[in-house]
Scaffold this motif. Structure first.
Motif, short mmCIF file in Angstrom:
data_model
loop_
_atom_site.label_atom_id
_atom_site.label_comp_id
_atom_site.label_asym_id
_atom_site.label_seq_id
_atom_site.Cartn_x
_atom_site.Cartn_y
_atom_site.Cartn_z
N ASP A 1 11.57 73.25 12.30
CA ASP A 1 10.79 74.40 12.44
C ASP A 1 11.19 75.90 12.36
O ASP A 1 10.50 76.82 11.95
CB ASP A 1 9.90 74.22 13.74
CG ASP A 1 9.12 72.72 14.14
OD1 ASP A 1 8.85 72.41 12.97
OD2 ASP A 1 8.69 72.43 14.85
N ARG B 1 5.14 69.50 9.04
CA ARG B 1 5.05 70.58 9.91
C ARG B 1 4.91 71.88 9.45
O ARG B 1 5.23 73.05 10.05
CB ARG B 1 6.38 70.40 10.68
CG ARG B 1 6.41 69.00 11.53
CD ARG B 1 7.63 68.81 12.24
NE ARG B 1 7.90 69.60 13.41
CZ ARG B 1 7.36 69.24 14.55
NH1 ARG B 1 6.92 68.32 14.90
NH2 ARG B 1 7.74 70.10 15.56
N GLY B 2 4.71 72.23 8.09
CA GLY B 2 4.64 73.48 7.76
C GLY B 2 5.61 74.04 6.68
O GLY B 2 5.42 75.25 6.34
N SER C 1 -1.85 69.96 6.09
CA SER C 1 -2.91 70.56 7.01
C SER C 1 -1.86 71.89 7.59
O SER C 1 -2.45 72.74 8.15
CB SER C 1 -3.44 69.75 8.09
OG SER C 1 -2.53 69.00 8.56
N ALA C 2 -0.69 71.97 7.78
CA ALA C 2 0.22 72.72 8.42
C ALA C 2 0.58 73.68 7.66
O ALA C 2 1.07 74.53 7.95
CB ALA C 2 1.31 71.99 9.22
#
Lengths: 365, 449
Positions: B15, B46-47, B83-84
């Motif tokens: 992250d 997680r993006g 979605s992230a």
């Protein structure tokens, strides 16, 4: 001996060398990847570029080992064929040897395989082969065909000249029936896939494929009926059956079978473990079927739980002797089983040592 | 007391926007490629805008990421959860093509063609031990320079000698600085006879010798090749050095991947030491294929003893033939036939096709009677329970062995953070499998089996 990384090809190569050395034979075990894997296995100090005895086998048999170093093999080669003792060292100083052995891939492989073939062909004073068999712990499956098929590799580079001759001499030995390329695998998808690809490549290159050796085979601990049951079992499913198993566990002294009792609480994790085991067994059977489809002799070596120490190595060698990893005859695979497999292996070892008797030292022309 | 390492926390690493490059290294066969792919997927979900550079993935793993062709460019992986706001690209390294690209990019067309057609170059680019390492680093540099991703996950080649890719820039350097290269280039550059006078007598003897050893044709090819490459070498070296520095930079995290086996951990220890020696930032170690047990309070010894008790009871009951009270002689507190209908078992579910096709080696163990009497059913239950216990004993032995192997490593390198990834029964070859691995990497509990 080749195999995917992590399959234990060095271990299997060493075990095969020990197996072949039984009954008083002399075997040379070579490595070419500068990893000192042999020294680690035999629990000795690092091997120099020099053949030395590292183990004895039954009936006075001996395993000698050699870690082939491409640079030293190059100097060796120059010395042997050109008497270039001092000039060779000067070349080394200039970086030429480094250049030739690390930068030119084909040349490096010619030198490494050339050294192995030289050991195969070497005779003692009375004209007998010095080694009854030579076992090479070769590069992994992904690179084995390119490594052994040096002729093709250097063909584009050296169309004439001594390197060209050397490559051809090496190829004659490697493609002869006295050579067998064994592939080590595990009963897992990736190594098996790599083995299938490797066999196809070796066959396409006309190189003689030997046996597939399945290493680290884990025991199957459940009978078929039990496997079928646990494979189909659902989490928390079939309460009655579980209660019965809990009761049996309780009878065996593992605590109360009541709901929440010690034995009862064991049931779920034990079934889960068995379920995993059954899944693995199914996958392994699929992999076995793949391997069987190759039409090659297959040998299996059990997993040695605590890793392979010297004692384990002898046990694996013994297992190989019982299963006799034999060199297949030129036309088709050897029969799977037979009463005299150990003898067959011995005969193969004798044959292997006679490889290339008609070779001339390269570089004379 | 077991030795414990600090926990390697993967999610904070993934992250952290400052993490730009993750390099997975380790010996062959420990699940390095799968780990790299799972990290990439987890980071993307997680993006992160992530790309995974794999070297030699298993075919089905490659397919699962949509890598059906080797075209040496990153392809977007379909089917991930975006979605992230993250995305995932993946590519397989084609070392010959990467080398070709470098040549084309850094020389004029005529010279590029001369190089690409040179037989020496063709052999070098396809099989040079170390080319894969150079090219993996070259590709990493290219991906990084493109700036399209904020996280690059790199799988490293299964090197002959570990960490060859770290040596690549240095080896290239020492090779290029070598006098031998100058010797080779000299006659070709100056051209023919005129060059000879620049060489002293010793050197011309050397070329003579070389020509004798290598064959004149080969020497000539090498000379033209080196001459043609000469202009490129500088650039090669600059980029190799830049990549090396990039690896040392704070945005890079090395993960050593290993399995709890003696050889794999020995290699891992070597990696750890080597990375430290090169000032490369080690984030920690991923220990793959670790076994555990939910029933670890039952020791192997007790499980075996209980299994024996059950097997003995069955054997005795069978020997006793029609003898009533078949369950009576079981364990220490065996309550015997207190529950006559407790074993009213339904028929065994039909075996799976694969299982039925198996060798009949162990069928003797589980009797398949036609008509089930309650006593038969109870025997079967007891044998099943015994088998479950033996399986558990084996598992506990594996767990104990892995713990010992691991402790040996931890006592030497107690500072290295570690995360365990529990073993999956089969190979991973779809996104769901990679996601599952990712979950385990992140320290989450694996989904129940």
């Amino acid at each position: 001996m080749t195999g995917k990384g992590g399959t234990g090809k060095t271990t299997v190569a060493a075990a095969l060398a020990l197996a072949l050395a039984a009954e008083g034979r002399r075997v040379l075990l070579c490595e070419v990847e500068e990893r000192q894997g042999i020294a680690q296995l035999f629990e000795t100090e690092a091997l120099p570029y020099e053949e030395r005895r590292i183990a004895s086998a039954s009936g006075g048999g001996e395993v000698h080992a050699l870690a082939i170093d491409a640079e030293l093999a190059m100097l060796d080669y120059l010395d042997m064929f050109y008497k270039l003792g001092r000039a060779g060292r000067a070349l080394k100083k200039l970086g030429a040897i480094d250049f030739a052995t690390t930068v030119a891939p084909g040349l490096r492989d010619v030198l490494l395989t050339g050294k192995v073939c030289e050991a195969v062909r070497r005779k003692d004073g009375a004209g007998w082969p010095v080694y009854d068999a030579v076992v090479l712990d070769a590069p992994p499956t992904g690179r084995i065909t390119r490594f052994l098929n040096v002729n093709d590799e250097v063909a584009g580079l050296a169309k004439v000249g001594p390197i060209h001759h050397q490559a051809q001499a090496v190829m004659r030995v490697l493609k002869s029936p006295q050579t067998a390329i064994h592939l080590v695998t595990l009963l897992e998808e990736m190594p098996v896939q790599e083995t299938m690809d490797g066999v196809a490549e070796l066959r396409a290159a006309g190189l003689p494929v030997g046996a597939v050796i399945v290493n680290m085979v884990r025991p199957v601990l459940l009978g078929d009926a039990e496997l079928a049951e646990v494979a189909a079992a659902q989490v928390g499913g079939n309460g009655k059956r579980r209660a019965a198993v809990a009761k049996a566990l309780s009878q065996a002294g593992l605590g109360g079978a009541r709901r929440g009792g010690v034995a009862e609480r064991l049931v779920e994790p034990l079934f889960a473990q068995a379920h995993e085991h059954a899944q693995r067994v199914v996958l392994e059977r699929e992999q076995r079927a793949e391997i069987a489809g190759l039409g090659l002799p297959v040998r299996e070596l059990e997993l040695l739980g605590d890793g392979v120490d010297l004692g384990g190595l002898y046990r694996l060698a013994d297992s190989l002797r019982r299963q006799a990893v034999a060199v297949p005859p030129p036309h088709g695979p050897v029969p799977e089983d037979g009463p005299d497999l150990a003898e067959a292996a011995a005969a193969d070892a004798r044959e292997a040592a006679q490889a290339g008797t008609d070779e001339q030292p390269p570089g004379d022309g | 007391m077991s030795l414990e390492s600090p926990l390697l926390e993967i999610d904070p690493l993934l992250d952290d926007p400052k993490t730009r490059i993750i390099v997975c290294c380790g010996s062959g066969g420990v699940g390095k490629t799968t780990t790299a792919a799972a990290l990439g997927l987890r980071a993307a979900e997680r993006g992160r805008t992530a790309v995974v550079l794999t070297i030699d993935p298993a075919r089905r793993l490659a397919q699962s990421m949509g890598l059906t062709e080797l075209d040496n460019t990153p392809r977007e992986v379909a089917g991930i959860d975006r979605s992230a706001g993250g995305s995932l690209h993946a590519m397989m390294l084609d070392m010959k093509r990467t080398f070709d690209e470098v040549v084309v990019q850094h020389s004029d067309p005529a010279r590029a063609r001369a190089i690409l057609e040179n037989p020496f170059y063709q052999s070098l680019s396809a099989g040079f031990a170390g080319t894969q390492e150079y090219m993996a680093m070259e590709k990493l540099g290219q991906l990084q320079a493109r700036g399209s991703w904020d996280l690059i996950v790199v799988d490293t080649p299964p090197s002959r000698s570990a960490l060859d890719f770290l040596d690549a820039p240095k080896r290239l350097g020492s090779f290029l600085d070598g006098r031998f290269i100058k010797l080779l280039t000299a006659p070709a550059k100056v051209g023919g006879r005129a060059g000879v006078k620049f060489l002293n007598l010793g050197m011309s003897m050397m070329t003579g010798t070389l020509s004798k050893v290598m064959g004149a044709g080969l020497l000539r090819d090498v000379q033209t090749f080196v001459a043609a490459m000469d202009t490129m070498f500088g650039g090669f070296r600059t980029r190799a050095d830049a990549t090396y520095r990039l690896l040392q930079a704070p945005g890079t995290a090395f993960l050593v991947v290993a399995a709890p086996e003696r050889d794999a951990l020995r290699e891992a220890a070597y990696f750890v030491e080597r990375l430290a020696a090169e000032d490369m930032p080690l984030a920690g170690m991923v220990l793959n294929r670790v076994h555990g047990s939910e029933a670890d309070r039952l020791t192997a010894e007790r499980a075996v003893a209980a299994a024996e008790a059950l097997e003995d009871a069955v054997a005795e009951a069978e020997a006793g033939g029609e003898d009533a009270g078949s369950g009576g002689s079981g364990g220490a507190d065996g309550p015997g036939a207190e529950n006559p209908d407790g074993a009213g078992i339904v028929d065994l579910p039909p075996g799976k096709a694969e299982l039925e096709a198996s060798d009949a080696e162990r069928t003797g163990r589980a009797g398949h009677g036609g008509a089930d009497t309650p006593a038969d059913a109870q025997e079967r239950t007891e044998l099943l329970a015994a088998a479950l216990l033996r399986l558990h004993a084996e598992r506990m032995q594996v767990v104990a062995r892995e713990r010992r192997t691991r402790e040996r490593f931890v006592s030497v390198h107690p500072e290295v953070p570690m995360v365990d990834v529990t073993a999956l029964p089969g190979d991973v070859h779809d996104l769901a499998g990679l996601r599952e691995i990712g979950l385990r990497l992140g320290g989450g509990q694996p989904a129940a089996a």
